[in-house]
Design an enzyme around this catalytic site. Structure first.
Site, PDB file in Angstrom:
ATOM      1  N   ASP A   1       0.854  -1.198   0.000  1.00 15.42           N
ATOM      2  CA  ASP A   1       0.000   0.000   0.000  1.00 15.42           C
ATOM      3  C   ASP A   1       0.891   1.249   0.000  1.00 15.42           C
ATOM      4  O   ASP A   1       1.926   1.280   0.661  1.00 15.42           O
ATOM      5  CB  ASP A   1      -0.891   0.004   1.251  1.00 15.42           C
ATOM      6  CG  ASP A   1      -2.151   0.819   1.051  1.00 15.42           C
ATOM      7  OD1 ASP A   1      -3.257   0.242   1.068  1.00 15.42           O
ATOM      8  OD2 ASP A   1      -2.042   2.058   0.862  1.00 15.42           O
TER       9      ASP A   1
ATOM     10  N   THR B   1      -4.302   6.688   0.521  1.00 12.17           N
ATOM     11  CA  THR B   1      -5.597   6.658   1.216  1.00 12.17           C
ATOM     12  C   THR B   1      -5.705   5.465   2.170  1.00 12.17           C
ATOM     13  O   THR B   1      -6.584   5.455   3.028  1.00 12.17           O
ATOM     14  CB  THR B   1      -6.803   6.611   0.227  1.00 12.17           C
ATOM     15  OG1 THR B   1      -6.610   5.516  -0.672  1.00 12.17           O
ATOM     16  CG2 THR B   1      -6.936   7.905  -0.547  1.00 12.17           C
ATOM     17  N   GLY B   2      -4.842   4.494   2.025  1.00 11.58           N
ATOM     18  CA  GLY B   2      -4.823   3.359   2.957  1.00 11.58           C
ATOM     19  C   GLY B   2      -4.386   3.833   4.333  1.00 11.58           C
ATOM     20  O   GLY B   2      -3.725   4.861   4.461  1.00 11.58           O
TER      21      GLY B   2
ATOM     22  N   LEU C   1      -5.959  -4.131  -5.812  1.00  9.62           N
ATOM     23  CA  LEU C   1      -7.006  -3.232  -5.309  1.00  9.62           C
ATOM     24  C   LEU C   1      -6.505  -1.792  -5.165  1.00  9.62           C
ATOM     25  O   LEU C   1      -7.261  -0.919  -4.748  1.00  9.62           O
ATOM     26  CB  LEU C   1      -7.497  -3.717  -3.922  1.00  9.62           C
ATOM     27  CG  LEU C   1      -8.659  -4.712  -3.887  1.00  9.62           C
ATOM     28  CD1 LEU C   1      -8.371  -5.973  -4.675  1.00  9.62           C
ATOM     29  CD2 LEU C   1      -9.023  -5.077  -2.452  1.00  9.62           C
TER      30      LEU C   1
ATOM     31  N   TYR D   1     -10.926   8.411 -12.806  1.00 13.96           N
ATOM     32  CA  TYR D   1     -11.186   7.106 -12.193  1.00 13.96           C
ATOM     33  C   TYR D   1     -11.898   6.190 -13.188  1.00 13.96           C
ATOM     34  O   TYR D   1     -11.454   5.069 -13.441  1.00 13.96           O
ATOM     35  CB  TYR D   1     -12.036   7.323 -10.946  1.00 13.96           C
ATOM     36  CG  TYR D   1     -12.276   6.084 -10.116  1.00 13.96           C
ATOM     37  CD1 TYR D   1     -11.258   5.529  -9.338  1.00 13.96           C
ATOM     38  CD2 TYR D   1     -13.524   5.471 -10.081  1.00 13.96           C
ATOM     39  CE1 TYR D   1     -11.487   4.402  -8.556  1.00 13.96           C
ATOM     40  CE2 TYR D   1     -13.763   4.347  -9.299  1.00 13.96           C
ATOM     41  CZ  TYR D   1     -12.746   3.822  -8.539  1.00 13.96           C
ATOM     42  OH  TYR D   1     -12.976   2.703  -7.758  1.00 13.96           O
TER      43      TYR D   1
END
Ligand code: UDP
Length: 340
Positions: free
Chosen positions: A49, A53-54, A91, A163
């Site tokens: 990650d 945003t994680g 992801l 996006y």
């Protein structure tokens, strides 16, 4: 007989063998639940990650597990390891509109360069790679519910395009790496999902409404609130992702994963007020540009090919979600008291 027994044991071991699995975006909302589930199934999990945003707090409960490791890395840069890798869940990408719009070029790079990097890595490792795509590939759909065969209605140059178009290109990359190089690929089109580990600040409707209700603030409905979304609880979605990864190898076309029960934002606001017992009011704010009017998955492919369908209705899934946000709020209030 003894030899036959041994062969059978080896076959069983190979079939049930634990795997080494990479989850990119593993410290995010869904990624952290996926890491936890895969560890629970006995696998070794490498969580990657960038922490854009994680959040480390999402994986804090996994760090003591010796089969879990965390690497801070942005997938827009190539990744390598000497370890054997069996599966990759890709992801990594901010998923909430206010977050992915903060740095649109970086969002595009995450979708496109991130996918290329993970596909090349999968090719090198001979690993199966699953792309977390999105219902946003349908844009503001002209038909409802949306089957996978619908090609979508996406603005190429709007605020959501970084996006939507990024994820569309990612799907094409997965399709072509499979067709041209034989990489084992899967594509999950994920519809709106909610549950614990969502970032209270991420600006999505479920987190906003619950946080507002718990703090006695007005619930901000955008537009007239008659737009719809279909909300899937995180554990159902994780079941779907794993079923897809483990499903038929030739199921390489995109598969919708989501809960087909559809709600307007007015209905969602009412439900949240009821479940939280809040006295908050609702206010109507302007509708963001290109906000889809309807969204509801047709999940017949997932049902027929994977035997998957969601089990948890919205009213049930919102309860642990509200309890989680209540805790988050208490933690931040305690923090503020300590700091003062
Ligand atoms: N929305 C809203 N109030 C909020 C945040 C979002 O009414 O405080 C609306 C938003 O305009 C959209 C829907 O809720 O129509 C879902 O928004 P979200 O950001 O959760 O995800 P999206 O499905 O749009 O990516």
């Amino acid at each position: 007989m003894a030899t036959e027994g041994k062969i059978q044991n080896i076959q069983n071991l190979t079939h049930n063998r634990t795997k080494t699995i990479i989850v990119t975006g593993g410290a995010g909302f869904l990624g952290s639940h996926l890491c936890g589930r895969l560890l629970g199934l006995g696998h070794t999990v490498i969580c990657i990650d960038s922490l854009i945003t994680g959040r480390m707090q999402n994986i804090a409960n996994l760090e003591s597990n010796h089969r879990f490791s965390f690497i801070q890395h942005d997938v827009i840069n190539p990744f390598s390891t000497s370890r054997s890798i069996d599966e990759i869940y890709n992801l990594a990408c901010p998923a909430s509109p206010p977050k992915y719009q903060l740095d649109p070029v970086h969002t595009l790079k995450t979708c496109i360069e991130g996918s290329i990097n993970m596909l090349e890595f999968a090719q090198e490792k001979n690993a199966m790679v699953l792309q977390a795509s999105t219902s946003e590939v349908y844009g503001d759909p002209n038909i409802s519910p949306q089957p996978e065969s619908y090609h979508g209605n996406v603005n190429i140059v709007g605020p959501r395009s970084c996006y939507d178009e990024g994820k569309r290109v990612a799907e094409t990359l997965f399709h072509e790496y499979h067709a041209e190089y034989g990489v084992a690929t899967k594509i999950a089109r994920i519809f709106n999902t909610y549950g614990p580990n969502m970032d209270p600040e991420d600006g999505r409707v479920v987190s906003n409404f619950i946080m507002q209700a718990l703090q006695g603030e007005d619930l901000t409905i955008y537009g007239e609130g008659e737009q719809t979304r279909s909300f899937c609880y995180e554990s159902d979605l994780i079941d779907g992702l794993i079923a897809l990864m483990e499903g038929p190898k030739d199921l390489t076309q995109p598969v919708n994963l989501g809960n087909p029960c559809e709600f307007t934002m007015n209905e969602l606001a009412e439900i949240v007020l009821e479940l939280t017992g809040s006295k908050s009011k609702v206010v109507y704010d302007p509708l963001p540009t290109d906000d889809p009017k309807k969204r509801r998955p047709d999940i017949s492919t997932a049902l027929q090919c994977l035997g998957w369908e969601p089990k948890i209705p919205l009213l049930e899934g919102l309860q642990p979600t509200i309890a989680y946000f209540r805790q988050e709020l208490e933690k931040s209030q305690q923090h503020a008291v300590k700091a003062s």
